[in-house]
Design a protein around this motif. Sequence first.
Motif, PDB file in Angstrom:
ATOM      1  N   MET A 195      -8.328 -30.832   5.359  1.00  0.00           N
ATOM      2  CA  MET A 195      -9.034 -31.233   6.553  1.00  0.00           C
ATOM      3  C   MET A 195      -8.235 -30.786   7.785  1.00  0.00           C
ATOM      4  SD  MET A 195     -11.529 -33.949   5.778  1.00  0.00           S
ATOM      5  CE  MET A 195     -12.177 -34.154   4.148  1.00  0.00           C
ATOM      6  N   THR A 196      -8.944 -30.535   8.881  1.00  0.00           N
ATOM      7  CA  THR A 196      -8.331 -30.084  10.117  1.00  0.00           C
ATOM      8  C   THR A 196      -7.544 -31.204  10.771  1.00  0.00           C
ATOM      9  OG1 THR A 196     -10.248 -28.652  10.446  1.00  0.00           O
ATOM     10  CG2 THR A 196      -8.858 -29.012  12.350  1.00  0.00           C
ATOM     11  N   GLU A 197      -6.447 -30.865  11.420  1.00  0.00           N
ATOM     12  CA  GLU A 197      -5.675 -31.855  12.173  1.00  0.00           C
ATOM     13  C   GLU A 197      -6.552 -32.365  13.309  1.00  0.00           C
ATOM     14  OE1 GLU A 197      -2.946 -34.404  13.318  1.00  0.00           O
ATOM     15  OE2 GLU A 197      -2.640 -33.135  11.588  1.00  0.00           O
ATOM     16  N   THR A 198      -6.876 -33.640  13.281  1.00  0.00           N
ATOM     17  CA  THR A 198      -7.856 -34.191  14.213  1.00  0.00           C
ATOM     18  C   THR A 198      -7.397 -34.182  15.652  1.00  0.00           C
ATOM     19  OG1 THR A 198      -7.082 -36.419  13.729  1.00  0.00           O
ATOM     20  CG2 THR A 198      -9.001 -35.647  12.499  1.00  0.00           C
ATOM     21  N   THR A 199      -6.106 -34.302  15.923  1.00  0.00           N
ATOM     22  CA  THR A 199      -5.650 -34.375  17.310  1.00  0.00           C
ATOM     23  C   THR A 199      -5.825 -33.057  18.056  1.00  0.00           C
ATOM     24  OG1 THR A 199      -3.395 -33.891  16.636  1.00  0.00           O
ATOM     25  CG2 THR A 199      -3.988 -36.218  16.860  1.00  0.00           C
ATOM     26  N   GLU A 200      -6.039 -31.965  17.360  1.00  0.00           N
ATOM     27  CA  GLU A 200      -6.211 -30.665  17.991  1.00  0.00           C
ATOM     28  C   GLU A 200      -7.676 -30.331  18.257  1.00  0.00           C
ATOM     29  OE1 GLU A 200      -4.220 -27.802  15.557  1.00  0.00           O
ATOM     30  OE2 GLU A 200      -2.318 -28.846  15.687  1.00  0.00           O
ATOM     31  N   LEU A 201      -8.585 -31.171  17.827  1.00  0.00           N
ATOM     32  CA  LEU A 201     -10.012 -30.896  17.974  1.00  0.00           C
ATOM     33  C   LEU A 201     -10.532 -31.283  19.344  1.00  0.00           C
ATOM     34  CD1 LEU A 201     -11.358 -32.306  14.586  1.00  0.00           C
ATOM     35  CD2 LEU A 201     -11.092 -29.914  15.211  1.00  0.00           C
TER      36      LEU A 201
ATOM     37  N   LEU B 205     -14.065 -41.786  -0.468  1.00  0.00           N
ATOM     38  CA  LEU B 205     -13.019 -42.542   0.215  1.00  0.00           C
ATOM     39  C   LEU B 205     -12.249 -41.660   1.194  1.00  0.00           C
ATOM     40  CD1 LEU B 205     -11.687 -44.701  -2.743  1.00  0.00           C
ATOM     41  CD2 LEU B 205     -12.990 -45.493  -0.769  1.00  0.00           C
ATOM     42  N   ALA B 206     -11.926 -40.451   0.772  1.00  0.00           N
ATOM     43  CA  ALA B 206     -11.217 -39.525   1.661  1.00  0.00           C
ATOM     44  C   ALA B 206     -12.084 -39.155   2.862  1.00  0.00           C
ATOM     45  CB  ALA B 206     -10.803 -38.273   0.894  1.00  0.00           C
ATOM     46  N   LEU B 207     -13.368 -38.924   2.614  1.00  0.00           N
ATOM     47  CA  LEU B 207     -14.286 -38.616   3.714  1.00  0.00           C
ATOM     48  C   LEU B 207     -14.397 -39.783   4.685  1.00  0.00           C
ATOM     49  CD1 LEU B 207     -17.161 -36.812   1.778  1.00  0.00           C
ATOM     50  CD2 LEU B 207     -15.651 -35.783   3.505  1.00  0.00           C
TER      51      LEU B 207
END
Length: 78
Positions: free
Chosen positions: A1-7, A34-36
């Motif tokens: 999954m993409t690093e969320t803070t960079e989105l 669960l991961a989603l």
Amino acid sequence: MTETTELSFEDALKQLEKIVSELESGQAPLEKSLALYQEGARLKQLCEERLEAARLQVEKISLNKSGAVEGVNPAEFG
């Protein structure tokens, strides 16, 4: 999954919508669901933080001497 803070807000929202759609389909196995869900919670938090930051840029909160909110005024730009 993409690093969320960079989105960006828009990209985070798109990913969140995709996750919600996948979870609603009921096709993902339990572990993946669960991961989603965890990734969706992170994206939701990121979106809320970005929206709050944008709101604060547009509004100026007036506080009285005791720190209570007196009102909200449009921010002054310029």
